[in-house]
Scaffold this active site. Structure first.
Site, short mmCIF file in Angstrom:
data_model
loop_
_atom_site.label_atom_id
_atom_site.label_comp_id
_atom_site.label_asym_id
_atom_site.label_seq_id
_atom_site.Cartn_x
_atom_site.Cartn_y
_atom_site.Cartn_z
N GLY A 182 -0.29 0.76 5.74
CA GLY A 182 0.02 0.40 7.31
C GLY A 182 -0.97 -0.52 7.72
N SER A 236 -8.97 0.54 5.61
CA SER A 236 -8.25 0.66 7.05
C SER A 236 -8.06 2.32 6.08
CB SER A 236 -7.42 0.36 7.57
OG SER A 236 -8.01 -0.27 8.04
N ASP A 252 -10.14 -7.96 2.18
CA ASP A 252 -10.29 -6.79 3.50
C ASP A 252 -12.11 -7.39 3.88
OD1 ASP A 252 -7.83 -5.64 4.01
OD2 ASP A 252 -8.44 -4.31 1.82
N THR A 300 1.28 -1.27 -0.13
CA THR A 300 -0.26 0.47 0.01
C THR A 300 1.26 0.92 0.17
OG1 THR A 300 -1.51 -1.27 1.50
CG2 THR A 300 -1.52 1.56 0.99
O1 DON Z 1 -7.28 -1.52 2.66
C1 DON Z 1 -7.65 -1.42 3.39
O2 DON Z 1 -7.12 -1.21 4.23
C2 DON Z 1 -5.95 -2.67 3.27
N1 DON Z 1 -5.28 -3.16 2.13
C3 DON Z 1 -4.57 -1.54 3.04
C4 DON Z 1 -2.97 -2.82 2.61
C5 DON Z 1 -2.06 -2.21 3.55
O3 DON Z 1 -1.85 -1.07 4.24
C6 DON Z 1 -0.72 -2.79 3.78
N2 DON Z 1 0.59 -1.97 4.38
N3 DON Z 1 1.37 -1.84 5.26
#
Ligand code: DON
Length: 599
Positions: free
Chosen positions: A501, A482, A452, A410
């Protein structure tokens, strides 16, 4: 886990009953929670169906804005420079956001890309129009609630994180077209040019990407198209500085540059994507791709002291949790409290905001959510009444419904142009290199964002997040996120903020907001050590340095269960702009290899 539904539920009821219409009077419609008289979740959703469009921000309080410079902050210098190039060519912040996102798809393929999606929070200076582009991935039409469960109803390990069945229908290419057509000044052929060049000519392998390749070596070996790009001819991890060329990704970007979103969602690229996904057990169809649309949604707005907070609305949980936590904290005079009490209160606020995430939130086009309540100051007052100043609240005493390592997947970009247009965009393919599947001929990693969703009620996902039927899998539904791209504006200035994150994103943005409002610089905000509580598990995780040894003892004595993390989290990108002086600062998280530049 033991759960008692007793007295805290009564607090929530009180919170709902406590809604005072006068406190919300005078605000524009989108900020006015309707008074309610029932528990959250039991109320017909006031938010359903009101998702389209944007809002008008109030004029900046400063009578005259000093001239200011433009800024870009992103997770890799080559991407930051792609944004700069657009601003220098007469493009605006929205064009720069396309260029930075596309360049990140090339140079930071672990974290985001054409095979993923995200949320673009926009502020247009000319009319102060604010909106959120929901370019979140959606479940394919053939997806079903129990698709990752075995015959006994248990989640099949890695089914929702690895391989093409883990992939939802991407949104990022549609966001590029939408940004260019509705907000930008430059054609995609111009804003995608830096990314196309980086993909075709290549860039030198850097340490963070090399580590990611090493970490996911097995996964990359499994996908011949990915191995060809990211591994040596004999399947090894390339040396630092090796040139990474992605000719197939360049072709896909060229198709989008020439035809817009059609270049991805229809025609040759779409055929290759569907063929490649299905060859690896996926369930994508051409119709899934053809029907993908960006949805423009009203951002969420909250207040904290004199600051106006604008953040991502569902299907991201980020804005709800950020605003809820800040509303809870607004009942305390934080600067006057000692450091231990202050940190204790921030933890308690995080815990309650994450509980609500788990219980109530999902895709607004599929489920009803008591959004007005969750973001009302009265609801927060009710939550505050269950907080003791001297004692931690065990999560199992809050009514409601466990964690995993956070990888640097991300990504976030923040852009401000000289006209005052702002973009905060957090984009993702979920875990490192997404599902690991790269259909031949496309250069595109398919995401694993299906993870998710709540694949089974109350079963933690890769980030330890739990959920219920609000976030179950349904065809066409967008999984809860998130990601928390946000603007924080006071009478004296504004901050553009966001970070990757997973679940930690929300806590990082809460802490970053408090830091900004305390007067910290962009560089300090991205550097500060962080702590996190996500309701379940009932643990406060912290980075080295977030608490002094004395604070650790004091917080433990209050009943907090503290765990120092072994890794540092996040890759935050912050721009701050002081209205009176015109001073602009841009900073990229020292935990990563990004850059923040002011032009
Ligand atoms: O949308 C979300 O909350 C997750 N797919 C985000 C994933 C993420 O931030 C991975 N990073 N460290």
């Amino acid at each position: 886990m033991r759960r008692t539904g007793g007295w805290p539920a009564a607090f929530l009821l009180l919170a709902a009953w406590a809604a005072h219409a006068d406190e919300t009077a005078g605000r524009p419609h989108h900020e006015s929670p309707a008074p309610v008289a029932a528990l959250p979740g039991a109320t017909p959703c006031p938010s359903r169906g009101e998702s389209l469009g944007g809002i008008a921000a109030p004029a900046h309080a400063a009578a005259t804005l000093a001239p200011h410079r433009a800024a870009v902050a992103s997770a890799y210098p080559l991407a930051t420079e792609a944004g700069e190039a657009m601003l220098k060519r007469g493009g605006n912040a929205f064009d720069a956001a396309v260029a930075v996102s596309a360049a990140l798809a090339v140079v930071e393929p672990t974290s985001s890309g054409l095979g993923g999606g995200g949320f673009y929070l926009l502020h247009r200076a000319s009319d102060r129009f604010e909106t959120m582009l929901d370019a979140r991935e959606k479940a394919p039409a053939a997806a079903s609630r129990d698709m990752y469960l075995d015959a006994e109803g248990n989640p099949v390990e890695r089914a929702s994180t690895v391989g093409a069945r883990a992939a939802a229908i991407p949104g990022e290419p549609a966001a590029f077209e939408y940004l260019a057509e509705h907000f930008g000044r430059l054609p995609l052929a111009v804003s995608l040019a830096p990314a196309i060049r980086l993909a075709r000519e290549g860039f030198p392998l850097y340490a963070r990407l090399q580590n990611a390749i090493r970490f996911k070596h097995e996964l990359l070996l499994h996908s011949p198209a990915a191995a060809k790009v990211f591994l040596t001819a004999d399947g090894q991890v390339p040396e630092l500085g090796a040139i990474i060329r992605q000719p197939e990704l360049a072709q896909t970007l060229e198709a989008i540059a020439a035809q817009g979103a059609k270049g991805f969602y229809r025609g040759r690229v779409a055929e290759d994507l569907v063929r490649g996904a299905r060859a690896e057990g996926g369930i994508w169809t051409r119709a899934d791709l053809e029907s993908y649309r960006v949805i423009e949604r009203k951002p969420l707005v909250g207040r904290f002291g004199e600051a106006r907070i604008v953040s991502a609305s569902p299907p991201s949980s980020g804005g709800v949790a950020l605003i809820d936590a800040l509303h809870i904290l607004s009942g305390y005079d934080l600067p006057r409290l000692g450091a231990v009490t202050r940190k204790h209160l921030v933890i308690e606020a995080m815990q309650r905001a994450f509980r609500d995430r788990a219980v109530y939130l999902g895709d607004p086009d599929f489920v009803e959510m008591p959004l007005a309540q969750l973001t009302s100051v009265d609801y927060a007052a009710g939550q505050r009444s269950s907080i003791r100043l001297d004692k931690a609240m065990p999560s199992d005493l809050l009514p409601g419904v466990e964690p995993a390592p956070v990888g640097p997947s991300t990504t976030h970009l923040s852009v401000l142009d000289a006209a005052g247009n702002e973009v905060a965009a957090t984009i993702s393919i979920n875990l490192f290199f997404g599902s690991g599947v790269m259909p031949a001929g496309t250069g595109v990693f398919l995401n694993d964002t299906m993870d998710d969703f709540s694949v089974k009620p109350n079963t933690p996902n890769a980030f330890g997040l739990v959920g219920n039927q609000q976030n179950d899998i349904q065809p066409g539904k967008r999984p809860l996120s998130s990601m928390t791209p946000s603007f924080v504006t006071t009478p004296s200035g504004t901050m553009i903020i966001g970070t990757p994150g997973g679940s930690y994103i929300i806590s990082m943005v809460i802490l970053g907001t408090l830091d900004y409002l305390e007067g910290q610089s962009a560089a300090q905000i991205v550097s500060d050590p962080r702590y996190h509580h996500q309701f379940l598990p009932d643990v406060v995780e912290y980075e080295p340095g977030a608490f002094t040894p004395a604070e650790v003892s004091a917080l433990a004595a209050m009943g907090h269960q503290l765990e120092q993390g072994t890794r540092r989290w996040g890759n935050m990108e912050v721009i701050t702009w002081d209205f009176a002086s015109g001073k602009v600062e841009a900073a990229s998280d020292p935990r990563g290899e990004g850059s923040g530049l002011v032009y």
